[in-house]
Design an enzyme around this catalytic site. Structure first.
Site, PDB file in Angstrom:
ATOM      1  N   TYR A  96      -1.156   8.129  -2.785  1.00  0.00           N
ATOM      2  CA  TYR A  96      -1.311   7.675  -4.162  1.00  0.00           C
ATOM      3  C   TYR A  96      -2.566   8.284  -4.810  1.00  0.00           C
ATOM      4  O   TYR A  96      -2.639   8.414  -6.022  1.00  0.00           O
ATOM      5  CB  TYR A  96      -1.456   6.150  -4.205  1.00  0.00           C
ATOM      6  CG  TYR A  96      -0.158   5.364  -4.227  1.00  0.00           C
ATOM      7  CD1 TYR A  96       1.075   5.956  -3.947  1.00  0.00           C
ATOM      8  CD2 TYR A  96      -0.179   4.000  -4.544  1.00  0.00           C
ATOM      9  CE1 TYR A  96       2.252   5.214  -3.981  1.00  0.00           C
ATOM     10  CE2 TYR A  96       0.994   3.258  -4.580  1.00  0.00           C
ATOM     11  CZ  TYR A  96       2.210   3.867  -4.298  1.00  0.00           C
ATOM     12  OH  TYR A  96       3.362   3.121  -4.344  1.00  0.00           O
ATOM     13  N   GLY A  97      -3.513   8.626  -3.980  1.00  0.00           N
ATOM     14  CA  GLY A  97      -4.854   9.002  -4.472  1.00  0.00           C
ATOM     15  C   GLY A  97      -4.930  10.272  -5.281  1.00  0.00           C
ATOM     16  O   GLY A  97      -5.944  10.554  -5.909  1.00  0.00           O
ATOM     17  N   CYS A 136      -4.333  -1.958  -1.755  1.00  0.00           N
ATOM     18  CA  CYS A 136      -4.476  -0.557  -2.130  1.00  0.00           C
ATOM     19  C   CYS A 136      -5.472  -0.480  -3.283  1.00  0.00           C
ATOM     20  O   CYS A 136      -5.248  -1.086  -4.335  1.00  0.00           O
ATOM     21  CB  CYS A 136      -3.112  -0.030  -2.559  1.00  0.00           C
ATOM     22  SG  CYS A 136      -3.167   1.596  -3.336  1.00  0.00           S
ATOM     23  N   ASN A 137      -6.567   0.237  -3.055  1.00  0.00           N
ATOM     24  CA  ASN A 137      -7.598   0.334  -4.097  1.00  0.00           C
ATOM     25  C   ASN A 137      -7.129   1.147  -5.290  1.00  0.00           C
ATOM     26  O   ASN A 137      -7.469   0.857  -6.428  1.00  0.00           O
ATOM     27  CB  ASN A 137      -8.852   1.002  -3.536  1.00  0.00           C
ATOM     28  CG  ASN A 137      -9.601   0.110  -2.586  1.00  0.00           C
ATOM     29  OD1 ASN A 137     -10.553  -0.561  -2.966  1.00  0.00           O
ATOM     30  ND2 ASN A 137      -9.178   0.068  -1.335  1.00  0.00           N
ATOM     31  N   THR A 138      -6.342   2.190  -5.022  1.00  0.00           N
ATOM     32  CA  THR A 138      -5.901   3.064  -6.103  1.00  0.00           C
ATOM     33  C   THR A 138      -5.046   2.270  -7.094  1.00  0.00           C
ATOM     34  O   THR A 138      -5.248   2.358  -8.309  1.00  0.00           O
ATOM     35  CB  THR A 138      -5.123   4.265  -5.520  1.00  0.00           C
ATOM     36  OG1 THR A 138      -5.922   4.859  -4.485  1.00  0.00           O
ATOM     37  CG2 THR A 138      -4.814   5.294  -6.574  1.00  0.00           C
ATOM     38  N   ASP A 155       0.879  -1.177   0.000  1.00  0.00           N
ATOM     39  CA  ASP A 155       0.000   0.000   0.000  1.00  0.00           C
ATOM     40  C   ASP A 155       0.914   1.224   0.000  1.00  0.00           C
ATOM     41  O   ASP A 155       2.147   1.101   0.126  1.00  0.00           O
ATOM     42  CB  ASP A 155      -0.897  -0.014   1.244  1.00  0.00           C
ATOM     43  CG  ASP A 155      -1.864   1.173   1.274  1.00  0.00           C
ATOM     44  OD1 ASP A 155      -2.385   1.541   0.213  1.00  0.00           O
ATOM     45  OD2 ASP A 155      -2.085   1.747   2.362  1.00  0.00           O
ATOM     46  N   SER A 156       0.299   2.411  -0.102  1.00  0.00           N
ATOM     47  CA  SER A 156       1.091   3.626   0.019  1.00  0.00           C
ATOM     48  C   SER A 156       1.514   3.857   1.472  1.00  0.00           C
ATOM     49  O   SER A 156       2.497   4.551   1.728  1.00  0.00           O
ATOM     50  CB  SER A 156       0.268   4.819  -0.457  1.00  0.00           C
ATOM     51  OG  SER A 156      -0.907   4.913   0.331  1.00  0.00           O
ATOM     52  N   CYS A 160     -11.105   2.508  -0.089  1.00  0.00           N
ATOM     53  CA  CYS A 160      -9.690   2.816   0.190  1.00  0.00           C
ATOM     54  C   CYS A 160      -9.346   2.034   1.452  1.00  0.00           C
ATOM     55  O   CYS A 160     -10.116   2.076   2.432  1.00  0.00           O
ATOM     56  CB  CYS A 160      -9.505   4.314   0.422  1.00  0.00           C
ATOM     57  SG  CYS A 160      -7.854   4.747   1.030  1.00  0.00           S
ATOM     58  N   THR A 161      -8.231   1.342   1.419  1.00  0.00           N
ATOM     59  CA  THR A 161      -7.916   0.466   2.556  1.00  0.00           C
ATOM     60  C   THR A 161      -7.634   1.237   3.850  1.00  0.00           C
ATOM     61  O   THR A 161      -7.730   0.684   4.935  1.00  0.00           O
ATOM     62  CB  THR A 161      -6.710  -0.444   2.219  1.00  0.00           C
ATOM     63  OG1 THR A 161      -5.643   0.358   1.693  1.00  0.00           O
ATOM     64  CG2 THR A 161      -7.095  -1.502   1.203  1.00  0.00           C
ATOM     65  N   HIS A 162      -7.322   2.507   3.733  1.00  0.00           N
ATOM     66  CA  HIS A 162      -7.106   3.307   4.944  1.00  0.00           C
ATOM     67  C   HIS A 162      -8.399   3.503   5.767  1.00  0.00           C
ATOM     68  O   HIS A 162      -8.335   3.702   6.972  1.00  0.00           O
ATOM     69  CB  HIS A 162      -6.608   4.707   4.572  1.00  0.00           C
ATOM     70  CG  HIS A 162      -5.140   4.813   4.309  1.00  0.00           C
ATOM     71  ND1 HIS A 162      -4.568   4.406   3.140  1.00  0.00           N
ATOM     72  CD2 HIS A 162      -4.120   5.318   5.066  1.00  0.00           C
ATOM     73  CE1 HIS A 162      -3.255   4.654   3.176  1.00  0.00           C
ATOM     74  NE2 HIS A 162      -2.969   5.200   4.334  1.00  0.00           N
ATOM     75  N   GLU A 184      -2.851   9.084   8.293  1.00  0.00           N
ATOM     76  CA  GLU A 184      -1.384   8.969   8.364  1.00  0.00           C
ATOM     77  C   GLU A 184      -0.806   9.906   9.432  1.00  0.00           C
ATOM     78  O   GLU A 184       0.274   9.660   9.946  1.00  0.00           O
ATOM     79  CB  GLU A 184      -0.751   9.253   6.989  1.00  0.00           C
ATOM     80  CG  GLU A 184      -1.041   8.184   5.940  1.00  0.00           C
ATOM     81  CD  GLU A 184      -0.249   6.879   6.126  1.00  0.00           C
ATOM     82  OE1 GLU A 184       0.800   6.907   6.793  1.00  0.00           O
ATOM     83  OE2 GLU A 184      -0.709   5.839   5.593  1.00  0.00           O
TER      84      GLU A 184
END
Ligand code: DGL
Length: 277
Positions: free
Chosen positions: A44-45, A75-77, A12-13, A184-186, A152
């Site tokens: 990344y988004g 990571c969805n992006t 992921d980012s 979004c995984t976040h 983050e």
């Protein structure tokens, strides 16, 4: 030749993919994992499809050099913008979160809201995946550009986070969605806030849970499922390892040992494109 004792690579980012990692621990505790967070290039988004593809290829090249048996794009992006292309290019199973999330959502949902990064929303990857399965389903895709930065920075419970979440979810509540996908995984890290703002009847789909089911099926099919024992997860980041470790601790339940690795510089070609949203 792949063997079942090799690790599964996740990336992921940043800390978003830990929601997938946690599901791996829960559903497949005997698998050994390797996690990479591209925190030097987060988020990344807001990046262009060209940049995402370049980053994903660099990460996959590196993961292959680490001899993983499968890669999960946590990571969805990356899944929205690069999965289809890179699947043809690498001789290793690569899974993305979007199809797994879409399949789970259409089981009950008829009016589905998707919250995601701007890049994922702009790609309409969720709408496409959902309507391919059931064209009668209605889909609303909402970009939540502030969420990743807030997570983050560990600003999970601030008033501002609550306010901005309310703002993002308002149009979906107005449309009377019956299902919400974390696109979004976040975002699972904001579960308490998001749940508190939605009507109780709205079901939440976390693709993280479903991608792990899909990964297990695929590993079994390939004869690569490890039922014996796992080795400690290896963590790598392109940014600050200490920052990643102290932020991650709350979701992992332990303080991870994190190694810093340098990613290649962006190629001049992509810098020239400078194609940001
Ligand atoms: N967690 C990632 C996703 O699922 C990327 C978030 C970001 O870096 O913008 O889309």
């Amino acid at each position: 030749m792949k063997n079942l004792h090799q690790r599964i690579g996740l990336f992921d980012s940043g800390v978003g993919g830990l929601t997938v990692l946690r599901e791996m621990y829960r559903q497949m505790p005997t698998e050994s994992l390797l996690y990479f967070a591209d925190s030097a290039r987060l988020p990344y988004g807001t990046r262009s499809p060209e940049e995402i593809l370049l980053f994903v290829r660099e990460i996959l090249d590196w993961m292959c050099s680490q001899d993983v048996k499968m890669v999960i794009m946590a990571c969805n992006t990356s899944s929205a913008l690069a999965l289809e292309t890179v699947r043809q290019e690498y001789d290793i199973p690569i899974l993305g979160v979007i199809l797994a999330g879409a399949k789970a959502a259409v089981k009950q949902g008829k009016r589905i809201g998707v919250i995601s990064t701007s890049a994922t929303a702009k790609s309409h990857a969720y709408r496409q995946a959902i309507q391919e399965i059931n064209p009668q389903t209605q889909v609303w895709e909402i970009a939540c550009p502030e969420f990743v930065r807030l997570i983050e920075n560990n600003q999970l419970h601030q008033d501002y986070t609550q306010q901005i979440a309310q703002q993002y979810l308002a149009p979906l509540i107005k449309e009377e969605i019956d299902t919400l996908i974390y696109g979004c995984t976040h975002y699972r890290h904001l579960e308490k806030t998001i749940r508190s703002l939605l009507p109780a009847a709205v079901q939440i789909i976390d693709p993280a849970e479903h991608i792990v089911v899909a990964a297990e099926k695929e590993l079994s099919l390939l004869g690569l499922r490890n039922y014996q024992f796992s080795r400690p997860t290896r963590f790598y980041v392109s940014g600050d390892p200490q920052q990643f470790a102290s932020l991650s601790q709350q979701w992992l339940g332990y303080y991870p040992s994190v190694t810093s690795i340098k990613v290649q510089e962006l190629s001049s070609e992509v810098m020239l494109l400078n194609n940001r949203f």
